[in-house]
Motif scaffolding. Sequence first.
Motif, short mmCIF file in Angstrom:
data_model
loop_
_atom_site.label_atom_id
_atom_site.label_comp_id
_atom_site.label_asym_id
_atom_site.label_seq_id
_atom_site.Cartn_x
_atom_site.Cartn_y
_atom_site.Cartn_z
N VAL A 23 0.92 -0.77 0.57
CA VAL A 23 0.38 -0.15 0.30
C VAL A 23 0.56 1.30 0.02
O VAL A 23 0.91 2.13 -0.56
N ILE A 24 1.53 0.90 1.01
CA ILE A 24 2.37 2.33 0.86
C ILE A 24 3.16 3.08 -0.71
O ILE A 24 3.84 3.39 -1.06
N GLU A 25 4.01 1.31 -1.12
CA GLU A 25 4.78 1.19 -2.45
C GLU A 25 4.05 1.91 -3.34
O GLU A 25 4.21 2.38 -4.66
N ASP A 26 2.78 1.65 -4.07
CA ASP A 26 1.65 2.00 -4.40
C ASP A 26 1.12 3.55 -4.57
O ASP A 26 1.39 4.52 -5.90
N LYS A 27 0.90 4.29 -3.30
CA LYS A 27 1.22 5.56 -2.91
C LYS A 27 2.47 6.09 -3.48
O LYS A 27 2.21 7.52 -3.92
N ASN A 28 3.47 5.33 -2.92
CA ASN A 28 4.99 6.38 -3.42
C ASN A 28 4.20 6.52 -5.04
O ASN A 28 5.36 7.45 -5.91
N ARG A 29 4.32 5.49 -5.59
CA ARG A 29 4.83 5.82 -6.76
C ARG A 29 3.53 6.32 -7.70
O ARG A 29 3.62 7.17 -8.78
N ALA A 30 1.85 6.95 -6.86
CA ALA A 30 1.12 7.27 -7.25
C ALA A 30 2.62 9.28 -7.42
O ALA A 30 1.07 9.83 -8.31
N ASN A 32 4.68 9.46 -7.45
CA ASN A 32 5.88 10.38 -8.37
C ASN A 32 7.55 9.72 -6.54
O ASN A 32 8.21 10.67 -6.78
N LYS A 33 7.37 9.14 -5.77
CA LYS A 33 8.65 9.20 -4.98
C LYS A 33 8.82 8.39 -4.75
O LYS A 33 8.65 7.00 -5.67
N LYS A 34 9.96 8.13 -4.75
CA LYS A 34 11.03 7.07 -4.69
C LYS A 34 11.57 6.37 -3.47
O LYS A 34 12.11 5.10 -3.62
N ASN A 35 11.65 6.77 -2.69
CA ASN A 35 11.73 7.08 -1.07
C ASN A 35 11.14 7.34 -0.42
O ASN A 35 10.39 8.34 -0.76
N LEU A 36 10.58 7.16 0.99
CA LEU A 36 9.96 7.74 1.99
C LEU A 36 10.95 9.23 2.38
O LEU A 36 12.10 9.27 2.29
N VAL A 37 10.06 9.89 2.51
CA VAL A 37 10.47 11.33 2.80
C VAL A 37 10.57 11.39 4.70
O VAL A 37 9.11 11.08 5.23
N HIS A 38 11.82 11.81 5.82
CA HIS A 38 11.82 11.93 6.58
C HIS A 38 11.83 13.01 7.00
O HIS A 38 12.57 13.63 6.28
N ARG A 39 11.88 13.86 8.44
CA ARG A 39 11.74 15.07 8.36
C ARG A 39 12.61 15.12 10.75
O ARG A 39 12.05 14.02 10.70
N VAL A 40 13.59 15.84 10.10
CA VAL A 40 14.99 15.70 11.62
C VAL A 40 15.32 17.37 11.69
O VAL A 40 15.39 18.22 11.36
N VAL A 41 15.49 17.20 12.82
CA VAL A 41 15.67 18.37 13.78
C VAL A 41 17.24 18.29 14.09
O VAL A 41 17.06 17.58 15.20
N ILE A 42 18.07 18.54 14.05
CA ILE A 42 19.44 18.16 14.47
C ILE A 42 19.75 19.99 15.37
O ILE A 42 19.64 20.80 14.16
N ILE A 43 19.87 19.90 16.13
CA ILE A 43 20.79 21.44 16.79
C ILE A 43 22.31 21.03 17.28
O ILE A 43 22.85 19.76 17.24
N GLY A 44 22.86 21.95 16.82
CA GLY A 44 24.63 21.97 17.00
C GLY A 44 25.41 22.81 17.80
O GLY A 44 24.06 23.67 18.16
#
Length: 248
Positions: A23-30, A32-44
Amino acid sequence: MASAMDIRADSVLEGHRPSLLEVIEDKNRALNKKNLVHRVVIIGKLKEDADRSEVGNYHEQLLKNLQNTNQTEPITGLLLVYMKHLVHVMECSADAIMAVVRDMKESKSSPKGFLENSKILVISHDIQNRLYQQWSFRQLDIVAARIESIDSNESTDKVVIDLVTQLLKLGNALAKTPKLNLKNVMDSLHEKLPDLLPQQAVLHYLMEDEDPCMITLEEYINLEEQPFDVVLESELVWPLPTRLFPYK
């Protein structure tokens, strides 16, 4: 003669039921996503002799190289370079996050590196919508008075949640800004959107705190690379227990 209910039951059992992965792969193909997209927050925390004007340029070149090499999802986000700290929000693939984390880890031990230490506040997996339409960086020449004076009565995880919420609201505000005015807003964030910028005192507080709600770069790399191997109690018993009934 088989009843209509039996026929329907057989057809359900014989039919293909898609898995969650499919289901996730079909959604990504619809989308036009090649990979899952993640959001990261980094402080330094920047090194004392770090050239702040080069921090943004270095990361911009790093992300361009990653994009050209991996040919993966676009990397969007925002890098804020303060006087002594930085905040980096990225929306990209897991491989890109790992590459940036590795580079930050090497920066700590390299004499030419910019960072003294870094921490990951949060990683949101498989985000549905991007908040940042492109990646950019800004150097904030804001001198904060009494940067070490924060005395928070709230728990560290609440401070982290408030900071991440600020960044999400900042991304939402920038997304709603007309393109003609976007550069002007980005160049004067401390004037246009002061309430949505993380405070330097909060960044200092989080960098000095050792609460386990934040993880270090080394811990993240170990989580991703070390094999997940758990020894069950039943495996320590001899003879091995016999299961009389199969699992359903």
